[in-house]
Design an enzyme around this catalytic site. Structure first.
Site, short mmCIF file in Angstrom:
data_model
loop_
_atom_site.label_atom_id
_atom_site.label_comp_id
_atom_site.label_asym_id
_atom_site.label_seq_id
_atom_site.Cartn_x
_atom_site.Cartn_y
_atom_site.Cartn_z
N TYR A 141 0.82 -1.21 0.00
CA TYR A 141 0.00 0.00 0.00
C TYR A 141 0.86 1.27 0.00
O TYR A 141 0.41 2.30 -0.47
CB TYR A 141 -0.91 0.03 1.24
CG TYR A 141 -2.22 -0.70 1.08
CD1 TYR A 141 -2.25 -2.07 0.83
CD2 TYR A 141 -3.43 -0.03 1.19
CE1 TYR A 141 -3.46 -2.74 0.70
CE2 TYR A 141 -4.63 -0.68 1.07
CZ TYR A 141 -4.65 -2.04 0.82
OH TYR A 141 -5.84 -2.69 0.71
N LYS A 189 3.47 -15.41 2.94
CA LYS A 189 3.69 -16.15 1.69
C LYS A 189 5.20 -16.39 1.60
O LYS A 189 5.87 -16.00 0.65
CB LYS A 189 3.14 -15.33 0.50
CG LYS A 189 3.13 -16.05 -0.83
CD LYS A 189 2.10 -17.16 -0.93
CE LYS A 189 2.26 -17.92 -2.23
NZ LYS A 189 1.40 -19.13 -2.30
N ASP A 221 -2.64 -18.39 0.96
CA ASP A 221 -3.61 -19.11 0.11
C ASP A 221 -4.30 -20.19 0.92
O ASP A 221 -5.53 -20.36 0.88
CB ASP A 221 -2.94 -19.67 -1.15
CG ASP A 221 -1.65 -20.43 -0.91
OD1 ASP A 221 -1.13 -20.42 0.23
OD2 ASP A 221 -1.13 -21.05 -1.87
N ASP A 245 -6.32 -7.18 4.25
CA ASP A 245 -7.45 -6.55 3.54
C ASP A 245 -8.33 -7.65 2.95
O ASP A 245 -9.56 -7.63 3.10
CB ASP A 245 -6.89 -5.65 2.43
CG ASP A 245 -8.01 -4.99 1.63
OD1 ASP A 245 -8.97 -4.50 2.25
OD2 ASP A 245 -7.92 -4.99 0.39
N ASP A 249 -12.29 -9.31 4.49
CA ASP A 249 -13.55 -9.35 3.72
C ASP A 249 -14.11 -10.78 3.72
O ASP A 249 -15.32 -10.99 3.85
CB ASP A 249 -13.32 -8.93 2.27
CG ASP A 249 -13.57 -7.43 2.05
OD1 ASP A 249 -13.22 -6.65 2.95
OD2 ASP A 249 -14.11 -7.06 0.99
C1 IPM Z 1 -10.40 -1.36 3.85
C2 IPM Z 1 -10.64 -0.76 2.49
C3 IPM Z 1 -9.49 0.17 2.16
C4 IPM Z 1 -8.22 -0.66 2.11
C5 IPM Z 1 -9.67 0.99 0.86
C6 IPM Z 1 -10.96 1.79 0.85
C7 IPM Z 1 -8.49 1.90 0.61
O1 IPM Z 1 -10.81 -1.76 1.54
O2 IPM Z 1 -10.29 -0.59 4.83
O3 IPM Z 1 -10.33 -2.58 3.95
O4 IPM Z 1 -7.91 -1.27 1.08
O5 IPM Z 1 -7.52 -0.70 3.12
MN MN Z 2 -10.86 -3.77 2.36
#
Ligand code: IPM
Ligand code: MN
Length: 362
Positions: A141, A189, A221, A245, A249
Site C-alpha cells: 500500500y 507467503k 492461500d 485486507d 472481507d
Molecule cells: C479497507 C478498504 C481500504 C483498504 C480501501 C478503501 C483503501 O478496503 O479498509 O479494507 O484497502 O484498506
Molecule cells: Mn478492504
C-alpha cells in the site's frame, strides 16, 4: 467523562451509518453520564465535491486533536478515473499514515441467531470468533518506488517491511491473543516472498517473549481456504496489509455479512474506528445499509480509545439482544425475520441500550 470524537462520514453509505453510530454515542453519553462532543469534517469524495483535496488540512488537524475518530467509508465512482491525488481512498490511506495507525483490529464472530445468515453450513460456522489483525501502514500500500511507466506499458509497486514494522504489529498480536484464546496464526507467503520470510523470522523470535501464547504459521492461500472450511479454528490471525485486507472481507462474508464487521486502527496517538465495509454506492441514500459494523466500531472506540469497557459491552449487548429478537437489515434477512432499515435498526439498538432490562428477550 468529556471527550471529543471526530466524525468523518465520507461517501456512499458512510453518512447513513455514521449518523446511526452517532445516535448510539449520544445514547451511551446519556445512560452513563458522559459528554461527547461530536465535530464533523468532510473527507474523500465528500471533500472533492466541495473543491477540497481528499484529506483537507483542517480534517487532519481535527483528527490529531480528537480523542478518537469515527469514520464511515470513502470511495465514490465519480472520481474513479482520477489520479491518486484526486481519489477518495487517498484520504483514508493518508490518515492511516499521518497518524501512524499501524495496527488494524478486525474481529469477526458469529452473533447468536445469525448462524444461518452466511453462506456456510451452521455446523461449520458455529463458534467462529476470530480477530484479523492487519498491519496497516506498510507493505504494498505504501512501498516506494511505485508508478506507471511513462509509455503506459508497465506499472510497479513495492512490497517492503522493516523488522521494526513487523515487530510492533506482532507484539499487538501476541498481546491481543493473551486476552483471548492465546493462539496466533501468522499468515504470510514465505514460500515466495522475502518480506514474508523476514515476517516469519521476526514473529518466531518474538514468540520467545510470549511463552503462554502458541504461534503457528500459514501461507495466505491456505489460510483463505481454511477460513472457509474451518473458521472456528482461528483465534488471532496476524498478517500484513494486503493479505489482511483480503482475509478480513472473507471473514465478514462467512459470519453473515461484511456489514457486521467493526474495526479499530490504532497507533500511538488517537485511534480511528470504522466499519470494514466500503462506501457501497449502489445502496447509498436508501436507508438499507447495515449500521451494525459502524455501531460495533463505537463499542471498539469506547473500549480502546476511552477505556470505557462497561459502556463498550453495553453497546455489544444491545446489538446482540436486537439480533436475537430477529431484527434484520436487508443484507441479513432470510425468511421470517423482521426486516428494517438503517435508521430503524439503530433505533432498536438505542432502545435496547437505554432500557436493557425492558428490552424484550428472545
Ligand atoms: C479497507 C478498504 C481500504 C483498504 C480501501 C478503501 C483503501 O478496503 O479498509 O479494507 O484497502 O484498506
Ligand atoms: Mn478492504
Amino acid at each position: 467523562m468529556r471527550s471529543s470524537i471526530l466524525l468523518l462520514p465520507g461517501d456512499g453509505i458512510g453518512p447513513e451509518v455514521v449518523a446511526a453510530a452517532a445516535s448510539i454515542l449520544r445514547a451511551v453519553a446519556s445512560r452513563f453520564g458522559h459528554q461527547f462532543d461530536l465535530p464533523e469534517a468532510a473527507i474523500g469524495g465528500a471533500a472533492l465535491r466541495r473543491g477540497l483535496p481528499p484529506l483537507p488540512d483542517e480534517a487532519l488537524a481535527a483528527a490529531r486533536e480528537s480523542s478518537a475518530i469515527l469514520l464511515g467509508a470513502v470511495g465514490d465512482p465519480a472520481f474513479d478515473k482520477g489520479d491518486s491525488s484526486r481519489r477518495p481512498e487517498t484520504a483514508l490511506l493518508a490518515v492511516r499514515r499521518e497518524l501512524q495507525l499501524y495496527a488494524n483490529f478486525r474481529p469477526a464472530r458469529v452473533w447468536p441467531g445469525l448462524e444461518d445468515s452466511g453462506p456456510l453450513k451452521q455446523s461449520v460456522v458455529a463458534g467462529t470468533d476470530m480477530l484479523v489483525l492487519r498491519e496497516l501502514t506498510g507493505g504494498l500500500y505504501y512501498g516506494e518506488p511505485r508508478g506507471i511507466a511513462a509509455d503506459g506499458a508497465s506499472a510497479h509497486n513495492t512490497m517492503r517491511y522493516s523488522r521494526h514494522e513487523i515487530e510492533r504489529i506482532a507484539r499487538r498480536g501476541f498481546e491481543a491473543a493473551r486476552t483471548r484464546r492465546k493462539h496466533v496464526m501468522s499468515v504470510d507467503k514465505a514460500n515466495v516472498l522475502e518480506t514474508s520470510r523476514l515476517w516469519r523470522q521476526v514473529v518466531t523470535n518474538l514468540a520467545a517473549e510470549y511463552p503462554d501464547v502458541t504461534v503457528d504459521h500459514m501461507y495466505v492461500d491456505s489460510c483463505a481456504m481454511k477460513i472457509a472450511l474451518a473458521p472456528a479454528s482461528f483465534d488471532v490471525i496476524l498478517t500484513e496489509n494486503l493479505f489482511g485486507d483480503i482475509l478480513s472481507d472473507e471473514a465478514g462474508a462467512i459470519v453473515g455479512s461484511l456489514g457486521l464487521l467493526p474495526s479499530a486502527s490504532l497507533g500511538d496517538g488517537p485511534g480511528l474506528f470504522e466499519p470494514v465495509h466500503g462506501s457501497a454506492p449502489d445502496i447509498a441514500g436508501r436507508n438499507i445499509a447495515n449500521p451494525i459494523g459502524a455501531i460495533g466500531s463505537v463499542a471498539m472506540l469506547l473500549r480502546h480509545a476511552l477505556a470505557l469497557e462497561t459502556e463498550a459491552r453495553a453497546v455489544e449487548d444491545a446489538i446482540g439482544s436486537v439480533l436475537r429478537r430477529g431484527v434484520r437489515t436487508a443484507d441479513l434477512v432470510d425468511r421470517s425475520e423482521q426486516r428494517v432499515g438503517t435508521r430503524e435498526m439503530a433505533a432498536e439498538i438505542e432502545a435496547a441500550l437505554l432500557a436493557p432490562a425492558a428490552a424484550p428477550r428472545a
